[in-house]
Design an enzyme around this catalytic site. Structure first.
Site, mmCIF file in Angstrom:
data_model
loop_
_atom_site.group_PDB
_atom_site.id
_atom_site.type_symbol
_atom_site.label_atom_id
_atom_site.label_comp_id
_atom_site.label_asym_id
_atom_site.label_seq_id
_atom_site.Cartn_x
_atom_site.Cartn_y
_atom_site.Cartn_z
ATOM 1 C CD GLU A 154 -2.791 -1.299 2.406
ATOM 2 O OE1 GLU A 154 -2.428 -0.779 3.466
ATOM 3 O OE2 GLU A 154 -3.883 -1.870 2.263
ATOM 4 C CD GLU A 164 -3.497 -6.314 3.019
ATOM 5 O OE1 GLU A 164 -4.307 -5.669 3.710
ATOM 6 O OE2 GLU A 164 -2.284 -6.088 2.994
#
Ligand code: BG6
Length: 484
Positions: free
Chosen positions: A188, A382
């Site tokens: 991220e 995820e």
């Protein structure tokens, strides 16, 4: 259209949230080791809670306890990895996403030689995965950079970090290349903007002679360049390897068709995509460049940086997806929480115990949007639901709410594939309960496997199969056909 036969079904974990063993076998301290337990995190004010000061870091360094720094103990995957991998194999996992703790390989980040104990640990993990034919998907940096580099350089603000990271990455490629085909650079990467210390070791009170905001964008630039150089090295060292970049997919809706709402949502989505634009398309988007210019932020670049980005694009785009968010021009609208972000409450969506808005269709929208924009294979690395689980007296966890969440997301994922999206895998977060990133709670549970440990570290660490364990096993065995 069915999912491809080699679809990578599995789960995702990160070193700092599972391994524990924070101070043994020559491991150095990482930024995660000073992240404190925040049981009362106000989900309406994530930003305020992400402030990290030098004083807080020093206090943590002088405190040996694992009670208030739960990531130091994780779920002791360091000593339980064989048992845990056997359970993943029992569910039929085709893939496991893990991360390597940089501080196990280079404890301070600046040593000449890698720590052989750290290298051996990961080799053992990869050997174990190989035993069960589980494909590793490896993130090089998942919120666990050496604390020393934050202390000394204010983290990724300093260009020096590019070289140090590349050196670390090269060791990983050489040592683990025989086991690992799929890699990811930064977890991220966009989150540098939301929690600069966790992702990039940047501390506001260390910004001298430059603003905190400038520091954040500079750190981001250095991570993009480091990721591009690592991509090049990865391809050179491991023939046939695939290097991905990873985005927190924060799909934003306009609250109404008021053009002001639509504009805000567009700006938010463009901002989110800009990180993938740089890594997948290989250049800063024009609107983003103007945005930085208007803010008075001048990113210091070396002459070859733009070329490095252009020539070393990511092979695939990985994303995390938990929730969607909504924007409104009306400041009086009720707010709702999300994955370290806030937004306007969406009346059409239910929320998790932590206030994140559950939106399976948003996953389909996100996949369509990303594939249409980038035309590279996508991987969901995820997706999951943090919830309070209850262990019954006969050692069961009836987590139908988790099954519902995952079923609906997988359904929408398949619908996106039916529309032509090239999706290579799905690793849910997280297959086993672990320490939460944002709150460092153990009680925010995501797993198919329950871990007997409470927020303060009490418990046997026994692993217990939840109802969702058996459900996911069937999903994998049927390649997603059996969802009920
Ligand atoms: C993702 C992170 O953004 O969110 C994970 O990559 C994290 O590391 C996950 O655990 C869920 O967030 P939280 O705060 O519930 O742990």
């Amino acid at each position: 259209m069915a999912l491809r036969n080699d679809f990578l079904w599995g789960g995702a974990i990160a070193a700092n949230q599972v391994e524990g063993a924070w101070n043994i076998d020559v491991k150095g301290m990482s930024v995660a080791d000073v992240a404190s337990y925040k049981p009362a995190l106000d989900v309406k004010d994530y930003a305020g809670h992400n402030t990290v000061t030098t004083k807080m870091i020093e206090e943590a360094k002088n405190d040996e306890s694992t009670e208030f720094y739960p990531k130091r103990r994780g779920i002791d995957f360091y000593h339980h990895y064989k048992e845990d991998i056997a359970l993943f194999a029992e569910m039929g996992f085709k893939a496991l996403r893990i991360s390597i703790a940089w501080t196990r390989i280079f404890p301070d980040g600046e040593e000449e030689q890698p720590n052989s104990l750290g290298v051996n640990f990961y080799k053992n993990v990869f050997e174990e995965l190989k035993k069960y034919d589980i494909e590793p998907i490896v993130t090089l940096s998942h919120y666990e950079m050496p604390l020393h580099l934050s202390d000394k350089y204010n983290g990724w603000v300093d260009r020096k970090l590019v070289d140090l990271f590349v050196k670390y990455a090269e060791v990983c490629f050489k040592e683990f290349g025989p086991y690992v085909k799929y890699w990811l650079t930064f977890n991220e990467v966009d989150s540098v903007r939301r929690h600069p210390f966790t992702t990039a070791g940047v501390v506001e009170d260390k910004c001298k002679g430059y603003s905190f905001e400038k520091a954040i964008y500079q750190a981001l630039h250095h991570q993009y360049v480091a990721a591009a150089i690592a991509t090049k090295k990865c391809h050179e060292i491991i023939p046939g390897s695939q290097m991905g970049c990873m985005l927190t997919k924060l799909t934003t809706y306009p609250n109404t068709c008021n053009p002001e709402d639509v504009l805000l949502a567009l700006e938010s989505n463009l901002d989110n995509h800009s990180h993938a634009d740089i890594q997948v398309l290989g250049e800063y988007p024009p609107l983003y460049k103007t945005y930085l210019k208007n803010k008075g932020i001048l990113i210091e670049k070396e002459e070859t940086d733009d070329l490095i980005l252009k020539e070393n694009k990511a092979d695939y785009l990985a994303l995390s997806y938990y929730m969607s968010r909504t924007e409104s021009a009306d400041p009086t609208k009720e707010q709702a929480a999300g994955n370290t972000v806030m937004g306007v409450k969406n009346p059409y969506l239910p929320s998790t115990d932590w206030g994140w808005q559950i939106d399976p269709v948003g996953l389909k929208i996100s996949l369509m949007e990303l594939y249409d924009r980038y035309r590279v294979p996508l991987m969901i690395v995820e997706n999951g639901m943090g919830a309070k689980d209850e262990l019954t007296s006969d050692n069961k966890v009836h987590d139908s709410y988790r099954i519902d969440y995952l079923r609906e997301h997988i359904r929408e994922m398949q619908a996106a594939v039916d529309l032509g999206v090239d999706l290579i895998g799905y690793t849910s977060w997280a297959p086993i309960d672990l320490i939460s990133v944002s709150t460092s709670q153990m009680s925010k549970r995501y797993g198919y496997i329950y871990v007997d440990q409470d927020d303060l570290g009490n418990g046997s660490l026994d692993r217990i199969r939840k109802d969702s364990f058996y459900w996911y096993k069937k999903v994998i065995a049927s390649n997603g056909a059996e969802l009920e």
